[in-house]
Enzyme design. Structure first.
Site, PDB file in Angstrom:
ATOM      1  N   GLY A  59       0.844  -1.194   0.000  1.00 47.26           N
ATOM      2  CA  GLY A  59       0.000   0.000   0.000  1.00 47.26           C
ATOM      3  C   GLY A  59       0.872   1.234   0.000  1.00 47.26           C
ATOM      4  O   GLY A  59       2.071   1.145   0.274  1.00 47.26           O
ATOM      5  N   CYS A  86       5.434  -6.201   1.258  1.00 43.78           N
ATOM      6  CA  CYS A  86       5.806  -4.786   1.157  1.00 43.78           C
ATOM      7  C   CYS A  86       5.308  -4.007   2.383  1.00 43.78           C
ATOM      8  O   CYS A  86       5.796  -4.223   3.478  1.00 43.78           O
ATOM      9  CB  CYS A  86       5.275  -4.209  -0.150  1.00 43.78           C
ATOM     10  SG  CYS A  86       6.060  -2.660  -0.545  1.00 43.78           S
ATOM     11  N   TYR A  87       4.300  -3.128   2.242  1.00 45.00           N
ATOM     12  CA  TYR A  87       3.776  -2.415   3.405  1.00 45.00           C
ATOM     13  C   TYR A  87       3.273  -3.409   4.457  1.00 45.00           C
ATOM     14  O   TYR A  87       3.448  -3.209   5.665  1.00 45.00           O
ATOM     15  CB  TYR A  87       2.659  -1.465   2.961  1.00 45.00           C
ATOM     16  CG  TYR A  87       1.940  -0.773   4.094  1.00 45.00           C
ATOM     17  CD1 TYR A  87       2.561   0.225   4.830  1.00 45.00           C
ATOM     18  CD2 TYR A  87       0.633  -1.121   4.429  1.00 45.00           C
ATOM     19  CE1 TYR A  87       1.902   0.854   5.876  1.00 45.00           C
ATOM     20  CE2 TYR A  87      -0.041  -0.497   5.470  1.00 45.00           C
ATOM     21  CZ  TYR A  87       0.600   0.492   6.198  1.00 45.00           C
ATOM     22  OH  TYR A  87      -0.053   1.113   7.223  1.00 45.00           O
ATOM     23  N   HIS A 173       7.481  -8.073  -4.077  1.00 43.14           N
ATOM     24  CA  HIS A 173       6.159  -8.457  -4.585  1.00 43.14           C
ATOM     25  C   HIS A 173       6.233  -9.766  -5.372  1.00 43.14           C
ATOM     26  O   HIS A 173       6.597  -9.756  -6.548  1.00 43.14           O
ATOM     27  CB  HIS A 173       5.612  -7.360  -5.507  1.00 43.14           C
ATOM     28  CG  HIS A 173       5.221  -6.123  -4.783  1.00 43.14           C
ATOM     29  ND1 HIS A 173       4.000  -5.973  -4.191  1.00 43.14           N
ATOM     30  CD2 HIS A 173       5.912  -4.981  -4.530  1.00 43.14           C
ATOM     31  CE1 HIS A 173       3.933  -4.794  -3.609  1.00 43.14           C
ATOM     32  NE2 HIS A 173       5.080  -4.167  -3.796  1.00 43.14           N
ATOM     33  N   GLU A 175       3.792 -11.415  -6.540  1.00 44.55           N
ATOM     34  CA  GLU A 175       2.690 -11.499  -7.503  1.00 44.55           C
ATOM     35  C   GLU A 175       3.017 -10.857  -8.849  1.00 44.55           C
ATOM     36  O   GLU A 175       2.291 -11.023  -9.816  1.00 44.55           O
ATOM     37  CB  GLU A 175       1.423 -10.865  -6.899  1.00 44.55           C
ATOM     38  CG  GLU A 175       1.438  -9.349  -6.721  1.00 44.55           C
ATOM     39  CD  GLU A 175       2.174  -8.866  -5.482  1.00 44.55           C
ATOM     40  OE1 GLU A 175       2.947  -9.646  -4.889  1.00 44.55           O
ATOM     41  OE2 GLU A 175       2.012  -7.687  -5.118  1.00 44.55           O
ATOM     42  N   ASP A 231     -19.155  -8.784 -20.377  1.00 41.88           N
ATOM     43  CA  ASP A 231     -19.764  -9.022 -19.067  1.00 41.88           C
ATOM     44  C   ASP A 231     -21.286  -9.181 -19.161  1.00 41.88           C
ATOM     45  O   ASP A 231     -21.848 -10.146 -18.650  1.00 41.88           O
ATOM     46  CB  ASP A 231     -19.436  -7.876 -18.098  1.00 41.88           C
ATOM     47  CG  ASP A 231     -17.946  -7.693 -17.916  1.00 41.88           C
ATOM     48  OD1 ASP A 231     -17.204  -8.632 -18.253  1.00 41.88           O
ATOM     49  OD2 ASP A 231     -17.530  -6.622 -17.452  1.00 41.88           O
ATOM     50  N   LYS A 370     -11.948 -10.346 -15.089  1.00 42.95           N
ATOM     51  CA  LYS A 370     -12.240 -10.299 -16.527  1.00 42.95           C
ATOM     52  C   LYS A 370     -11.781 -11.568 -17.260  1.00 42.95           C
ATOM     53  O   LYS A 370     -12.518 -12.128 -18.064  1.00 42.95           O
ATOM     54  CB  LYS A 370     -11.536  -9.080 -17.113  1.00 42.95           C
ATOM     55  CG  LYS A 370     -12.045  -8.660 -18.451  1.00 42.95           C
ATOM     56  CD  LYS A 370     -13.365  -7.963 -18.284  1.00 42.95           C
ATOM     57  CE  LYS A 370     -13.738  -7.086 -19.437  1.00 42.95           C
ATOM     58  NZ  LYS A 370     -14.913  -6.273 -19.090  1.00 42.95           N
TER      59      LYS A 370
END
Ligand code: XMP
Length: 514
Positions: A59, A86-87, A173, A175, A231, A370
């Site tokens: 964050g 991280c944060y 990170h 990810e 969608d 998505k």
């Protein structure tokens, strides 16, 4: 059966959604939760899901700010495995009494960490690993019951864990694709530390959604706003499977659709046993927009008029239920989007507010990203033109025509858009592109057509690559293709004298021009 689940506590990091998606890619369900979610709320969630671990996201805050976002102090009392990124890493370090200080040097981007102990989360890693970091506060030490697992030159505690409990922190990170072994790190957390079973798969979603619509709508009638985008198309197809002709789909033609779009939508959905209403509202939108130049005003008018047209048609059907194609990021953004600035008013068919009193709003895609919606579309055997179609904004070509909207300008924009699509798709280039379209600017320029001087419109071509539309880069399209686009536009559209290629990334530009 309950899905084994990892909850990601959202501290406002730009990669929160990415963490969730990466986890789901391994067949383990993941949801985002507000950073201050209460232990009781997690216990309640456990009635539906088998929560097996928590991730504290990154964050923008610093643990040194006044009132930085913090987790509920009792969250560690749940005794669930925890991973701080991280944060999140800094937060855990601070909570346990570690020493954190602003770094001597800010680390941003690719970094190399030395792995001191390849255990737990770091099992199977080499001595030196390439990772993605972005931080200024740095953890310098952790208490004796914790051990350091990795460090960098500027960051003495780049990874740590509790010696007995499943509590981990990573300054980097995992990810993000730039962290070379990020997938392995996440897998270690999900499967080794949290002992999750990969018991979530997209096929279950279809069955579950159809069942849910059946239960929720019962023997009643439902309505859906069908835009032709992926969608709303998938939501409509799922609902069709559940309730057949008790479903009415309303397609509002506001006149700013791409060439042949209304016919295309009619054609695709004529195969379903639903009632399809096409509301031709072209004149009505143009009248409302007469003289309007300001982009935000245009968007607002279109959004509101859309709802009026939808309501008028909905009332006639006597439907008590509204089925919407709201997807997971739409839901989260409206829920915790409080930290981000409004860039544009998005008119989204999926997020349709309405004055009509529905008994219930059913959102069968509410937990999906998505790319997962695309997978569902394939399972439902929707045509590939729907599955792989490029995103198209709710207000349509209206936000790609600068200045006042007129019939003439709409026609020019439609023709130019069709040419861009045809030329890109001819070469199969669309597979790597996020969006490719034409913009009709309100600038005129001199040209020479035949032997005569011409003074007419400038068309801009916008072609971008992107993963999630949060950032985008202009695509390096071969000059021969650009040349073909430019030649065709100036030859086939007499009102255009000049074609330019938009070479701006997002940020600073947005993808759409208005
Ligand atoms: P921008 O222009 O903000 O667009 O970079 C990001 C993505 O969102 C799409 N977009 C919209 N989608 N309603 C939508 O459903 C809208 O009002 C809208 N405006 C922009 C845009 O096409 C891009 O993919």
């Amino acid at each position: 059966m309950k899905y084994d689940t990892i909850l990601v506590l959202d501290f406002g990091g730009q990669y929160c959604h990415l963490i969730g998606r990466r986890i789901r890619e391994h067949g383990v369900y993941s949801e985002l939760a507000p950073h201050d979610v209460k232990p009781e709320e997690i216990k309640l969630l456990s009635e539906k899901l088998n929560v097996k671990g928590l991730i504290f996201s990154g964050g923008p805050a610093s643990v040194y700010e006044t009132n930085p976002p913090r987790p509920d102090p009792n969250i560690l009392g749940l005794h669930l495995p925890v991973l701080g990124l991280c944060y999140g890493h800094q937060l855990i370090a601070q909570t346990i009494g570690g020493r954190i200080e602003p770094a001597k040097q800010r680390e941003y981007g690719i970094a190399y960490v030395t792995v001191d102990k390849p255990v737990g989360l770091l099992k199977g890693l080499g001595d030196r690993e390439k990772v993605w970091m972005s931080h200024s506060d740095t953890v310098f030490s952790v208490p004796a019951e914790y051990e350091v697992l990795a460090h960098t030159e500027n960051c003495p505690v780049a990874a740590f864990r509790h010696k007995e409990k499943p509590i981990y922190g990573l300054q980097w990170h995992p990810e993000v694709v730039h962290t070379e072994k990020g997938t392995q790190m996440l897998r270690n957390f999900i499967f080794e530390v949290c002992t999750c079973e990969p018991n979530w798969k997209i096929e279950d979603i279809v069955e579950k959604a159809v069942k849910e619509i059946k239960i929720q709508v019962g023997s009643g009638k439902a309505i859906t706003a069908l835009s032709g985008g992926i969608d709303s198309s998938v939501a409509t197809a799922l609902a069709a499977e559940a309730i057949d002709n008790r479903l009415t789909a309303v397609f509002v033609d506001h006149g700013f659709m791409r060439e042949n779009e209304p016919e295309f939508v009619k054609n695709v959905f004529s195969k379903f046993k639903i009632n399809l209403i096409t509301a031709d509202a072209r004149e009505r939108f143009l009248t409302k927009l007469k003289g309007v130049v300001d982009p935000e005003k245009k968007r607002k008018i279109i959004g509101e008029e859309f709802i009026r047209v939808f309501e008028e048609n909905a009332e006639r059907t006597g439907a008590e239920y509204l089925i919407q194609g709201t997807i997971y990021p739409d839901r989260i953004e409206s829920g915790f989007g409080r930290f981000s600035d409004k860039i544009k008013t998005h008119h989204n068919v999926a997020g349709l507010p309405t004055r009509i009193m529905f008994k219930k709003i059913v959102e069968p895609l509410r937990d999906l990203y998505k790319d997962e919606v695309r997978k569902v579309a394939k399972i439902l055997e929707l045509p590939k033109e729907i599955v792989f179609r490029q995103p198209f904004p709710g207000p349509g070509l209206a936000v790609r025509i600068m200045g006042e909207l007129t019939k003439e300008k709409v026609e020019i924009a439609k023709k130019a858009d069709k040419i861009v699509r045809e030329e890109i798709e001819k070469g199969g280039l669309e597979k790597n592109l996020w969006q490719y379209f034409a913009v009709l600017t309100d600038t005129k320029a001199t040209g020479v057509k035949g032997d005569a001087r011409a003074y007419d419109y400038v068309v801009a071509v916008r072609i971008v690559e992107s993963r999630e539309a949060m950032t985008a880069s202009f695509a390096k399209i071969p000059y021969t293709v650009l040349e073909k686009i430019s030649t065709r536009i100036t030859n086939e559209i007499p009102e255009v004298t000049r074609v330019v290629y938009d070479i701006t990334h997002k940020p600073p530009a947005t993808i759409e021009w208005e």
